[in-house]
Scaffold this motif. Sequence first.
Motif, PDB file in Angstrom:
ATOM      1  N   GLU A 184      -9.571  -6.724  -4.518  1.00 28.07           N
ATOM      2  CA  GLU A 184      -9.632  -5.270  -4.600  1.00 28.07           C
ATOM      3  C   GLU A 184     -10.903  -4.775  -5.287  1.00 28.07           C
ATOM      4  O   GLU A 184     -11.472  -3.755  -4.891  1.00 28.07           O
ATOM      5  CB  GLU A 184      -8.403  -4.731  -5.329  1.00 28.07           C
ATOM      6  N   LYS A 231      -1.634   8.121  -5.410  1.00 27.83           N
ATOM      7  CA  LYS A 231      -1.690   7.101  -6.460  1.00 27.83           C
ATOM      8  C   LYS A 231      -0.375   6.330  -6.552  1.00 27.83           C
ATOM      9  O   LYS A 231      -0.372   5.112  -6.776  1.00 27.83           O
ATOM     10  CB  LYS A 231      -2.031   7.753  -7.798  1.00 27.83           C
ATOM     11  N   ALA A 232       0.753   7.031  -6.380  1.00 23.94           N
ATOM     12  CA  ALA A 232       2.055   6.365  -6.428  1.00 23.94           C
ATOM     13  C   ALA A 232       2.218   5.391  -5.260  1.00 23.94           C
ATOM     14  O   ALA A 232       2.689   4.254  -5.444  1.00 23.94           O
ATOM     15  CB  ALA A 232       3.177   7.405  -6.412  1.00 23.94           C
ATOM     16  N   GLU A 234      -0.179   3.947  -3.625  1.00 24.33           N
ATOM     17  CA  GLU A 234      -1.114   2.854  -3.883  1.00 24.33           C
ATOM     18  C   GLU A 234      -0.535   1.845  -4.862  1.00 24.33           C
ATOM     19  O   GLU A 234      -0.609   0.624  -4.638  1.00 24.33           O
ATOM     20  CB  GLU A 234      -2.422   3.434  -4.426  1.00 24.33           C
ATOM     21  N   GLU A 235       0.060   2.319  -5.937  1.00 21.75           N
ATOM     22  CA  GLU A 235       0.597   1.427  -6.961  1.00 21.75           C
ATOM     23  C   GLU A 235       1.788   0.630  -6.429  1.00 21.75           C
ATOM     24  O   GLU A 235       1.896  -0.577  -6.665  1.00 21.75           O
ATOM     25  CB  GLU A 235       1.013   2.222  -8.198  1.00 21.75           C
ATOM     26  N   ARG A 238       0.512  -1.991  -4.088  1.00 23.50           N
ATOM     27  CA  ARG A 238      -0.149  -3.070  -4.819  1.00 23.50           C
ATOM     28  C   ARG A 238       0.884  -4.064  -5.381  1.00 23.50           C
ATOM     29  O   ARG A 238       0.659  -5.269  -5.405  1.00 23.50           O
ATOM     30  CB  ARG A 238      -1.008  -2.475  -5.933  1.00 23.50           C
ATOM     31  N   ARG A 239       2.027  -3.555  -5.827  1.00 22.37           N
ATOM     32  CA  ARG A 239       3.048  -4.410  -6.434  1.00 22.37           C
ATOM     33  C   ARG A 239       3.961  -5.075  -5.409  1.00 22.37           C
ATOM     34  O   ARG A 239       4.274  -6.265  -5.530  1.00 22.37           O
ATOM     35  CB  ARG A 239       3.902  -3.596  -7.407  1.00 22.37           C
ATOM     36  N   ARG A 262      -7.828   7.813  -1.270  1.00 18.86           N
ATOM     37  CA  ARG A 262      -7.850   8.356  -2.642  1.00 18.86           C
ATOM     38  C   ARG A 262      -9.279   8.618  -3.096  1.00 18.86           C
ATOM     39  O   ARG A 262      -9.577   9.653  -3.701  1.00 18.86           O
ATOM     40  CB  ARG A 262      -7.173   7.382  -3.609  1.00 18.86           C
TER      41      ARG A 262
END
Length: 312
Positions: A184, A231-232, A234-235, A238-239, A262
């Motif tokens: 990333e 952003k939410a 994306e997070e 990512r997880r 973003r």
Amino acid sequence: MKSSVLPTASMRASTLGVLELGTNSLKLHLYSQELDRFEPFRLEWEVGFEVYSSGRFSEDTIDEVLDSVRGLLGRCGVSERGDLFGIATGVFQDAENTDILLDRLNGDLAIPVRVLNGAEEARLLIHGFQIHVSQRPAVVFDLGGGRLEMVFLGAGQSYLHETVPLGVIQVNHLASFGSGSWQEEVAVRWIREHLRNAKSVNVDEVHGTGGTVKAISQVAGTSHLDLDILKAVEEVTRRLGAPKFLSPRRQAIFLPGVIIVRHILEHVGARVLHHQRVDLGEVFMERLCSCYKALGGGLKRAFMDHELEIFT
């Protein structure tokens, strides 16, 4: 290269056909002057992944492209090709041997193809977004596999256009090139570097189209995507990884796409992205059909020889 299954269709009274060759799909637009409407037929392919990893089309892929075109024309009942021509965007602007592929299409199938440039795509974006964007200044964009096309709309008819090498397939490949796995930090450096050198007009909201923006909207459950929602998403991605209801291909490039989007908002200082369905091929056909009514069979030559301006 994988393709989707299409229903058999007939050409009926249609006399004008336009092939649209893109990074992720092949489309055939058939226009009936008698019915005064056009119909699009689509199949998916994966030519973009090869070009953004090797820089060119392999001989096998060129053969597969021709086979896909033959198959699509056959399924749609197109036998006469007098008024059939093509346009190409995305990966066909970037591959180093696109001319070889286009020569084969013209030589083997008698289908000349014109590669649209960034300025022409920008004009199509403006036409496509005009019913969605009422306030100026405004920013509209199309995020594709190999490029980001951004248009900054000013007062009246004024605009600025920027082509940025930030397509989702390209960024995904670049961030995986060195190690073979997604890095990333490499992607973010590339995104920031190219946006830093791009034009910028500060706006509160932006309007975007393309498969990635559509997928983000589907995942978020809204076409009104504020920065906190992005952003939410994306997070969580990512997880937990990309949502499984997306196609395997879209899953592979979903996180790079969210990160690019973003950064686009942050680049222009916007808080909200509005997803709009703007299909450049359909916008092109809407403008082309009126010309066909006037020029008939002469349209193909006039367009291929750049004697006809339909983008302004």
